[in-house]
Write a protein that holds these residues in place. Structure first.
Motif, mmCIF file in Angstrom:
data_model
loop_
_atom_site.group_PDB
_atom_site.id
_atom_site.type_symbol
_atom_site.label_atom_id
_atom_site.label_comp_id
_atom_site.label_asym_id
_atom_site.label_seq_id
_atom_site.Cartn_x
_atom_site.Cartn_y
_atom_site.Cartn_z
ATOM 1 N N PRO A 49 3.209 -44.980 48.372
ATOM 2 C CA PRO A 49 3.914 -45.168 47.098
ATOM 3 C C PRO A 49 2.986 -45.012 45.885
ATOM 4 O O PRO A 49 3.390 -44.493 44.865
ATOM 5 C CB PRO A 49 4.444 -46.603 47.186
ATOM 6 N N LEU A 50 1.744 -45.457 46.014
ATOM 7 C CA LEU A 50 0.752 -45.299 44.956
ATOM 8 C C LEU A 50 -0.192 -44.194 45.413
ATOM 9 O O LEU A 50 -0.807 -44.297 46.471
ATOM 10 C CB LEU A 50 -0.021 -46.609 44.750
ATOM 11 N N VAL A 51 -0.297 -43.122 44.635
ATOM 12 C CA VAL A 51 -1.032 -41.938 45.084
ATOM 13 C C VAL A 51 -2.319 -41.764 44.294
ATOM 14 O O VAL A 51 -2.308 -41.767 43.060
ATOM 15 C CB VAL A 51 -0.158 -40.667 44.940
ATOM 16 N N TYR A 52 -3.419 -41.612 45.021
ATOM 17 C CA TYR A 52 -4.701 -41.225 44.442
ATOM 18 C C TYR A 52 -4.871 -39.754 44.813
ATOM 19 O O TYR A 52 -5.058 -39.404 45.977
ATOM 20 C CB TYR A 52 -5.806 -42.108 45.011
ATOM 21 N N ALA A 53 -4.763 -38.874 43.833
ATOM 22 C CA ALA A 53 -4.626 -37.431 44.046
ATOM 23 C C ALA A 53 -5.626 -36.803 45.028
ATOM 24 O O ALA A 53 -5.226 -36.064 45.919
ATOM 25 C CB ALA A 53 -4.664 -36.703 42.709
ATOM 26 N N PRO A 54 -6.930 -37.046 44.918
ATOM 27 C CA PRO A 54 -7.857 -36.340 45.814
ATOM 28 C C PRO A 54 -7.926 -36.905 47.231
ATOM 29 O O PRO A 54 -8.572 -36.326 48.103
ATOM 30 C CB PRO A 54 -9.212 -36.480 45.118
ATOM 31 N N LEU A 55 -7.246 -38.015 47.501
ATOM 32 C CA LEU A 55 -7.397 -38.700 48.785
ATOM 33 C C LEU A 55 -6.995 -37.843 49.981
ATOM 34 O O LEU A 55 -7.694 -37.809 50.991
ATOM 35 C CB LEU A 55 -6.598 -40.008 48.781
ATOM 36 N N SER A 56 -5.888 -37.135 49.902
ATOM 37 C CA SER A 56 -5.391 -36.343 51.022
ATOM 38 C C SER A 56 -6.412 -35.291 51.460
ATOM 39 O O SER A 56 -6.769 -35.208 52.637
ATOM 40 C CB SER A 56 -4.080 -35.664 50.637
ATOM 41 N N GLN A 57 -6.886 -34.501 50.522
ATOM 42 C CA GLN A 57 -7.841 -33.450 50.867
ATOM 43 C C GLN A 57 -9.171 -34.035 51.327
ATOM 44 O O GLN A 57 -9.747 -33.573 52.312
ATOM 45 C CB GLN A 57 -8.074 -32.522 49.680
ATOM 46 N N GLN A 58 -9.652 -35.083 50.660
ATOM 47 C CA GLN A 58 -10.915 -35.701 51.052
ATOM 48 C C GLN A 58 -10.827 -36.279 52.456
ATOM 49 O O GLN A 58 -11.747 -36.116 53.256
ATOM 50 C CB GLN A 58 -11.303 -36.805 50.061
ATOM 51 N N ILE A 88 -1.081 -40.287 55.092
ATOM 52 C CA ILE A 88 -1.561 -41.502 54.450
ATOM 53 C C ILE A 88 -0.313 -42.256 53.993
ATOM 54 O O ILE A 88 0.491 -41.730 53.229
ATOM 55 C CB ILE A 88 -2.485 -41.168 53.268
ATOM 56 N N THR A 89 -0.131 -43.460 54.511
ATOM 57 C CA THR A 89 1.098 -44.201 54.236
ATOM 58 C C THR A 89 0.893 -45.396 53.313
ATOM 59 O O THR A 89 1.868 -45.960 52.826
ATOM 60 C CB THR A 89 1.739 -44.703 55.544
ATOM 61 N N GLY A 90 -0.343 -45.774 53.100
ATOM 62 C CA GLY A 90 -0.591 -46.928 52.251
ATOM 63 C C GLY A 90 -1.839 -46.783 51.410
ATOM 64 O O GLY A 90 -2.868 -46.295 51.885
ATOM 65 N N TYR A 91 -1.722 -47.163 50.160
ATOM 66 C CA TYR A 91 -2.836 -47.216 49.211
ATOM 67 C C TYR A 91 -2.509 -48.384 48.299
ATOM 68 O O TYR A 91 -1.776 -48.246 47.319
ATOM 69 C CB TYR A 91 -2.922 -45.892 48.433
ATOM 70 N N ARG A 114 -1.185 -43.177 59.184
ATOM 71 C CA ARG A 114 -0.450 -43.050 60.444
ATOM 72 C C ARG A 114 -0.927 -41.766 61.121
ATOM 73 O O ARG A 114 -0.990 -40.701 60.498
ATOM 74 C CB ARG A 114 1.056 -43.015 60.223
ATOM 75 N N VAL A 115 -1.237 -41.877 62.419
ATOM 76 C CA VAL A 115 -1.798 -40.756 63.179
ATOM 77 C C VAL A 115 -0.951 -40.499 64.418
ATOM 78 O O VAL A 115 -0.570 -41.439 65.125
ATOM 79 C CB VAL A 115 -3.259 -41.071 63.614
ATOM 80 N N ARG A 116 -0.677 -39.230 64.654
ATOM 81 C CA ARG A 116 -0.051 -38.785 65.892
ATOM 82 C C ARG A 116 -1.089 -37.935 66.628
ATOM 83 O O ARG A 116 -1.541 -36.911 66.107
ATOM 84 C CB ARG A 116 1.219 -37.996 65.606
ATOM 85 N N ALA A 133 -8.011 -49.833 56.793
ATOM 86 C CA ALA A 133 -9.267 -50.493 56.452
ATOM 87 C C ALA A 133 -9.192 -50.875 54.988
ATOM 88 O O ALA A 133 -8.344 -50.370 54.243
ATOM 89 C CB ALA A 133 -10.446 -49.568 56.723
ATOM 90 N N HIS A 134 -10.068 -51.771 54.588
ATOM 91 C CA HIS A 134 -10.044 -52.229 53.205
ATOM 92 C C HIS A 134 -11.464 -52.464 52.707
ATOM 93 O O HIS A 134 -12.406 -52.538 53.492
ATOM 94 C CB HIS A 134 -9.210 -53.503 53.073
ATOM 95 N N ASN A 135 -11.555 -52.581 51.403
ATOM 96 C CA ASN A 135 -12.807 -52.919 50.751
ATOM 97 C C ASN A 135 -12.460 -53.668 49.470
ATOM 98 O O ASN A 135 -11.415 -53.415 48.875
ATOM 99 C CB ASN A 135 -13.613 -51.661 50.439
ATOM 100 N N GLU A 136 -13.319 -54.580 49.079
ATOM 101 C CA GLU A 136 -13.052 -55.379 47.894
ATOM 102 C C GLU A 136 -14.007 -55.008 46.774
ATOM 103 O O GLU A 136 -15.115 -54.545 47.025
ATOM 104 C CB GLU A 136 -13.172 -56.859 48.235
ATOM 105 N N PHE A 137 -13.550 -55.228 45.562
ATOM 106 C CA PHE A 137 -14.404 -54.994 44.408
ATOM 107 C C PHE A 137 -14.154 -56.072 43.365
ATOM 108 O O PHE A 137 -13.079 -56.664 43.301
ATOM 109 C CB PHE A 137 -14.179 -53.590 43.819
ATOM 110 N N SER A 138 -15.190 -56.307 42.576
ATOM 111 C CA SER A 138 -15.107 -57.298 41.508
ATOM 112 C C SER A 138 -14.341 -56.718 40.336
ATOM 113 O O SER A 138 -14.475 -55.538 40.009
ATOM 114 C CB SER A 138 -16.521 -57.673 41.058
#
Length: 170
Positions: A49-58, A88-91, A114-116, A133-138
């Motif tokens: 639902p929230l898209v970070y444009a370069p994520l798919s190709q990267q 990619i199903t979640g961001y 999600r992977v098939r 996976a996740h990561n936190e930031f201040s």
């Protein structure tokens, strides 16, 4: 007598070592290359639902790079002995720590993919599942300042999970 027993021990140890064959793979994969020679990796579109444009190709390129660097498999667009596809199903951003003023001091970025996976040689290995996976930031930093670094770390972790699930067989 002690020297003779040490020589005998060394001889037996050397003979035993030379007659045994132990195989290790430092790449982390356990692929039978006599049966499997290729993997097809399709593009992983960003359907979150929230898209970070370069994520798919990267993500897609980093996934291909992982299999290229750590296996002898030929990476194809389609019709490989092994097939990987998905999306990619979640961001998602989640507030983690709240300060006295009711403001978040830490935020967690979680990416879900999600992977098939289809093994065209052994269909018992096929699966469809999600990896995240996740990561936190201040919050002293803006997302624009940390987004690339966060995404790279999270993608690496997810790709390692996918690699281990598909070809590592630990």
């Amino acid at each position: 007598m002690k020297v003779l027993s040490q020589i005998l021990f060394l001889f037996l140890a050397g003979w035993t070592y030379s007659s045994c064959s132990i195989s290790y793979s430092f790449s982390g994969s356990s692929i039978d290359y006599t049966k499997v020679s290729s993997i097809s990796i399709k593009d992983f579109p960003n359907m979150a639902p929230l898209v970070y444009a370069p994520l798919s190709q990267q993500f897609t390129e980093a996934l291909k790079d992982k299999y290229t660097r750590q296996t002898k498999l030929q990476v194809l667009r389609e019709k490989g002995d092994l097939d990987l596809e998905g999306e990619i199903t979640g961001y998602n951003f989640t507030s983690m720590a709240v300060t006295d003023g009711s403001y978040a001091s830490q935020t967690r970025l979680t990416i879900t993919v999600r992977v098939r996976y289809t093994n065209n040689i052994n269909s018992e290995d096929d699966f469809e599942r999600s990896f995240s996976a996740h990561n936190e930031f201040s919050n002293e930093s803006t997302i624009d300042q940390v987004q690339d670094e966060l995404c790279n770390g999270i993608m690496k972790e997810i790709i390692d999970q996918i690699f281990n699930e598909t070809v590592a067989n630990w």
